[in-house]
Structures are given as structure tokens and as C-alpha cells.
Enzyme design. Structure first.
Site, short mmCIF file in Angstrom:
data_model
loop_
_atom_site.label_atom_id
_atom_site.label_comp_id
_atom_site.label_asym_id
_atom_site.label_seq_id
_atom_site.Cartn_x
_atom_site.Cartn_y
_atom_site.Cartn_z
N LYS A 50 -1.68 -6.53 -7.01
CA LYS A 50 -1.11 -6.94 -5.72
C LYS A 50 -0.33 -8.26 -5.86
CE LYS A 50 -2.72 -3.61 -2.98
NZ LYS A 50 -1.85 -2.51 -2.55
N TYR A 85 -12.57 -6.73 -6.21
CA TYR A 85 -11.19 -6.25 -6.09
C TYR A 85 -10.58 -6.03 -7.48
CZ TYR A 85 -6.93 -5.33 -3.44
OH TYR A 85 -5.84 -4.73 -2.87
P1 NAD Z 1 -5.41 5.44 2.07
O1 NAD Z 1 -6.31 6.06 1.08
O2 NAD Z 1 -5.37 6.01 3.42
O3 NAD Z 1 -3.91 5.36 1.52
C1 NAD Z 1 -3.61 5.25 0.15
C2 NAD Z 1 -2.49 6.22 -0.09
O4 NAD Z 1 -2.00 6.10 -1.44
C3 NAD Z 1 -2.94 7.69 0.09
O5 NAD Z 1 -2.13 8.31 1.06
C4 NAD Z 1 -2.70 8.29 -1.26
O6 NAD Z 1 -2.27 9.65 -1.21
C5 NAD Z 1 -1.56 7.40 -1.78
N1 NAD Z 1 -1.36 7.54 -3.21
C6 NAD Z 1 -2.24 7.29 -4.21
N2 NAD Z 1 -1.68 7.63 -5.40
C7 NAD Z 1 -0.43 8.09 -5.12
C8 NAD Z 1 0.63 8.59 -5.91
N3 NAD Z 1 0.54 8.75 -7.23
N4 NAD Z 1 1.79 8.97 -5.29
C9 NAD Z 1 1.91 8.86 -3.96
N5 NAD Z 1 0.93 8.41 -3.15
C10 NAD Z 1 -0.23 8.02 -3.73
O7 NAD Z 1 -5.84 3.89 2.13
P2 NAD Z 1 -5.14 2.62 2.82
O8 NAD Z 1 -6.22 1.61 2.90
O9 NAD Z 1 -4.41 3.02 4.02
O10 NAD Z 1 -4.15 2.12 1.67
C11 NAD Z 1 -2.78 1.90 1.90
C12 NAD Z 1 -2.33 0.61 1.27
O11 NAD Z 1 -2.91 -0.49 1.96
C13 NAD Z 1 -2.70 0.43 -0.20
O12 NAD Z 1 -1.62 -0.21 -0.87
C14 NAD Z 1 -3.89 -0.51 -0.12
O13 NAD Z 1 -4.08 -1.23 -1.31
C15 NAD Z 1 -3.45 -1.38 1.02
N6 NAD Z 1 -4.48 -2.18 1.69
C16 NAD Z 1 -5.62 -1.61 2.15
C17 NAD Z 1 -6.56 -2.39 2.80
C18 NAD Z 1 -7.84 -1.81 3.32
O14 NAD Z 1 -8.78 -2.56 3.57
N7 NAD Z 1 -7.93 -0.51 3.52
C19 NAD Z 1 -6.34 -3.77 2.96
C20 NAD Z 1 -5.17 -4.33 2.47
C21 NAD Z 1 -4.24 -3.52 1.83
#
Ligand code: NAD
Length: 272
Positions: A168, A161
Site C-alpha cells: 500500500k 497487515y
Molecule cells: P473485497 O474482498 O470486497 O474486494 C477486494 C476485491 O479485489 C474483490 O472484488 C476481488 O475480486 C478483487 N480482486 C482480487 N484479486 C483480483 C484480481 N486478480 N483481479 C481483479 N480483481 C481482483 O474487499 P474490500 O475490503 O472492499 O477491498 C477493496 C480494497 O479496499 C482493497 O484494495 C483493500 O486493500 C482496500 N481496503 C480495505 C479495507 C477494509 O478494512 N476492508 C480498508 C482499507 C482499504
């Protein structure tokens, strides 16, 4: 067990959801849950390339506001709030589901993370939520709810990570301070910490499949979470039923976070 929903408990509520890239995005699960409960949505897409994927989803969600948002581009976030102000004049909830770190800085171990890479990851994944909160708060004159997506790697070491751990951790702390500052205005702020989900962002993490396997093995509930689980948690927290809850990190992980480590040697996954 299917979740049956029909009651429009959030009818008339105005919700801004940022971070939909495709139908697997956690943000899409959030938007869908709010919509199923009757809320109206403002949806954004990163750039022209991603617009093609997000537009059909915004249509499915009947979102009356659909705009570009790259939080690293000066003025774009302000333009979204300008439109929300003109069209709605108010807001009930925001969901920040955005994260980014440059690939080399993400994959090379924290010890090798550059200052620029660290700053970029922190700006896009954390400070943009603070900017969003600043713009949203004046529109929440009847109170409101703010959510930012975190991960368990904020508080404990999750191999691979890397830089996103400290980022985070900052995001979770920012949620607590925002909850403190905005509490008197009846605006509640939560970090939401989902278990691992197969999304585009997750595909940038090395050995992500191992995390998925481990999560399902360790979860007391014995199943992986899905994006609707995350969405309905946010929707619940946005309701008056949750009006005395603020500032916490809410785990949506089937209970993985309560378990002591029992897997193989995490040091074997160490990089850097
Ligand atoms: P995802 O790739 O679907 O979403 C990430 C989003 O961030 C995308 O829509 C992307 O366009 C956006 N993004 C990146 N740079 C950007 C910028 N400069 N301006 C605006 N938007 C921007 O993936 P996800 O897993 O749905 O991620 C969403 C959130 O959830 C993130 O914060 C991620 O860290 C968190 N998260 C994910 C997981 C997992 O296992 N997938 C677990 C816990 C937390």
C-alpha cells in the site's frame, strides 16, 4: 445522520469501478454513490464464480458495461477498455478497489514473505492500478479522476497487515507520481484510505475484529465508516468542486489517523 442525496451532480459521467465481490465490497459503495449522483457505470467481476454475486448488483446499478476482469490474466484489462472505448468513447473516473496477497505470505509476517508472494501482491494490488491509469488516461480527454484504495498500514505499522503495508505504501506513492504525470491533462489521482470495514478481503487479516474495535474507540467521530462514506468521498473528489485537489491520500476513517497510539501493547500482536 442520514446523507440525503438527490442532485444528479454526476449525470452523464462515465465511471469504471473494479473490485466488487459482493454487497459489502468498498467498490460497491463507490459504484452506488456514483450511480446515486447520476453517473453511468462499467462494472467488472473476478471470474465465473464471483459473477453470480456481482451480476445482481450490476443490475441494481443499471450498469451498461459488465465484464470479467482478473488483472493477473493478460488481455482482460485491455478487453474492458476496448469495450469502454467502443460503447462510451470516453471516461470520467476510475476506481481501483482490488487487493490480493497469497495467504501464507499475508499471514506469516513480512520477514517470511516469499519473493513470489511479494511480487504477486504488488502486481495485483498496485501495478494493476498503473496499467489501469495508462489505459484510462487517453479516454479522459476532458480531464478525469482516478482512485485507488489504500490503508493506514501503508504509513504506520498495523499489526498483522504484514506484506500489504509495503504494497500500500507503493500504491500511495504511485498515486503521487501518476498525479504528477497526468496533472497537465487535468487528470487527478488520489489514494483513498478507508478505516477498517468488514469485507471479504479484510477477513484474511488475523485479529481483524480487534482493528474494528480499536478504530471505533480511537476515532474522534466515534463511529466506524461504511462503504457509502468511502463512495461519496470518491464521488466528491471526482467533481469539479475538487478540481484543485490531486495526489493526496485521503483518509475516510472518522479521524483515526490523527490519533497517537493509545491502545494496548502492539508488540503483543507481532508475528513472524
Ligand atoms: P473485497 O474482498 O470486497 O474486494 C477486494 C476485491 O479485489 C474483490 O472484488 C476481488 O475480486 C478483487 N480482486 C482480487 N484479486 C483480483 C484480481 N486478480 N483481479 C481483479 N480483481 C481482483 O474487499 P474490500 O475490503 O472492499 O477491498 C477493496 C480494497 O479496499 C482493497 O484494495 C483493500 O486493500 C482496500 N481496503 C480495505 C479495507 C477494509 O478494512 N476492508 C480498508 C482499507 C482499504
Amino acid at each position: 445522520m442520514a446523507i440525503e442525496t438527490a442532485l444528479p451532480l454526476l449525470r452523464g459521467k462515465k465511471v469504471f469501478v473494479a473490485g466488487i465481490a459482493n454487497e459489502h465490497s468498498i467498490a460497491f459503495g463507490c459504484a452506488k454513490a456514483f450511480r446515486e449522483l447520476g453517473a453511468e457505470l462499467a462494472i467488472t467481476y473476478l471470474n465465473e464464480k464471483s459473477k453470480a454475486y456481482v451480476a445482481p448488483l450490476a443490475e441494481q446499478l443499471e450498469a451498461p458495461i459488465f465484464l470479467p476482469l482478473d488483472v493477473s490474466q493478460p488481455g482482460q484489462l485491455e478487453a474492458v477498455f476496448e469495450q469502454i472505448t467502443q460503447q462510451w468513447g470516453r471516461l470520467d473516473a476510475i476506481v481501483h478497489s482490488i487487493a490480493f496477497a497469497p495467504k501464507d505470505d499475508l499471514q506469516g509476517g513480512l520477514v517470511n514473505c516469499s519473493a513470489e508472494g511479494f511480487a504477486t501482491a504488488m502486481d495485483i494490488s498496485c501495478h494493476s492500478f498503473i496499467r489501469m491509469a495508462r489505459l484510462a488516461a487517453p479516454l479522459m480527454d476532458e480531464g478525469g479522476a482516478m482512485f485507488a484504495m489504500s490503508y493506514h498500514g501503508a504509513t504506520e505499522v498495523v499489526p498483522n497487515y504484514n506484506v500489504m503495508g509495503p504494497v500500500k505504501a507503493a500504491l500511495e506513492s504511485a498515486c503521487r507520481y501518476l498525479a504528477y504525470e497526468l496533472g497537465p491533462r487535468k487528470i487527478r489521482v488520489h489514494a483513498i484510505s478507508p478505516g477498517p470495514l468488514k469485507t471479504r478481503a479484510a477477513s484474511g487479516l488475523k485479529d481483524f475484529d480487534l482493528l474494528l474495535n480499536e478504530a471505533v474507540e480511537r476515532a474522534p467521530i466515534g463511529e466506524l465508516v461504511d462503504i457509502m462514506d468511502v463512495g461519496f468521498t470518491c464521488a466528491f473528489l471526482a467533481m469539479p468542486y475538487a478540481r484543485r485537489l490531486t495526489g493526496s491520500t485521503v483518509y475516510v476513517d472518522g479521524g483515526v489517523n490523527i490519533m497517537a497510539w493509545s491502545g494496548d501493547n502492539p508488540v503483543a500482536h507481532r508475528c513472524g
